[in-house]
Enzyme design. Structure first.
Site, PDB file in Angstrom:
ATOM      1  N   SER A 127       1.124  -0.905   0.106  1.00  0.00           N
ATOM      2  CA  SER A 127       0.162  -0.405  -0.424  1.00  0.00           C
ATOM      3  C   SER A 127       0.153   1.310   0.305  1.00  0.00           C
ATOM      4  CB  SER A 127      -1.674  -0.510   1.550  1.00  0.00           C
ATOM      5  OG  SER A 127      -1.235   1.486   1.294  1.00  0.00           O
ATOM      6  N   TYR A 140      -2.423  -1.408  10.403  1.00  0.00           N
ATOM      7  CA  TYR A 140      -2.299  -1.782   8.894  1.00  0.00           C
ATOM      8  C   TYR A 140      -0.587  -1.096   8.131  1.00  0.00           C
ATOM      9  CZ  TYR A 140      -3.921  -0.931   4.119  1.00  0.00           C
ATOM     10  OH  TYR A 140      -3.873  -1.280   2.616  1.00  0.00           O
TER      11      TYR A 140
END
Length: 228
Positions: A127, A140
């Site tokens: 990401s 995350y």
């Protein structure tokens, strides 16, 4: 360019994973899906929780044996748990790491023997928050930074045996944000990519001939706020 063959896709029932399933089928490949939910009709799948590493490895082997081998793996599955470190429960925080990082490792570990037989390719999904840290996303960011390190080490370890590509996507128009508190959802003016556009970049990486590697790709909206 090489034929796609059998492509194992985690998270293939929704979002980027589902878009890649469709793209693989349209390009003449055979998608195989691991997900908690069922993918679209006609796609071989095993319903498995990626937080369970043993079950995940068994699912990879089951699909590979059913299909007669694997030519590629795409690890699209991912979850998050937004909030400050002291507001996210230990269970939820650790589940993000289990699914996003340890689940990725489990899938690749089980797939390696099949991929090595035909010099197959792995594309992992990090990401933009795997290269840029932000508040209220410790789980995350930890998981996706881990995917970056895992993939780079995997590429070094398997050089000449399989292909390894790291995909670093920005935000996309998917259901990924749906269950977040309002403060963590993209605003109405947020610039996000279409998952089908990102899926085409995955096929580009998977289609490279043996010996030619797309090592890393950042794919995001031209106005992506989390990159660079």
């Amino acid at each position: 360019m090489r034929n796609l063959g059998n492509v194992l896709i985690t998270g293939g029932a929704s979002g980027l994973g589902a878009a890649t399933v469709r793209a693989v089928r349209e390009a003449g490949g055979v998608p195989l899906v691991i997900d908690l939910a069922r993918p679209e009709d006609g796609v071989e799948s095993v319903q498995t929780d990626l937080a369970d590493s043993a079950a995940t490895e068994n699912a990879v082997r089951e699909l590979a044996e059913r299909a007669g081998g694997l030519d590629a793996v795409f690890t699209a599955a991912g979850i998050d748990a937004c909030g400050t470190l002291d507001s996210v429960s230990t269970k939820d925080w650790e589940r993000v790491v289990h699914v996003n990082l340890l689940g990725t490792a489990a899938v690749v570990r089980a797939a390696l023997p099949y991929l090595e037989r035909g010099h197959g390719t792995v594309v992992t999904v990090a990401s933009t928050l795997g290269i840029k840290a932000v508040s209220d996303a410790t789980a995350y960011c930890a998981a996706k930074f881990g995917v970056v390190g895992f993939t780079r080490a995997l590429a070094a370890e398997t050089a000449g045996r399989i292909g390894v590509t790291l995909l670093v996507p920005g935000g996309m128009h998917t259901a990924f944000f749906d269950n977040r508190d309002e403060q963590y959802k993209p605003g109405p003016d947020a610039k996000l990519n279409k998952p089908e556009d990102v899926a085409r970049t995955v096929l580009f990486a998977l289609s490279q001939p043996p010996g030619c590697q797309v090592r890393e790709m950042v794919v995001c909206s031209s106005e992506e706020g989390s990159w660079p």
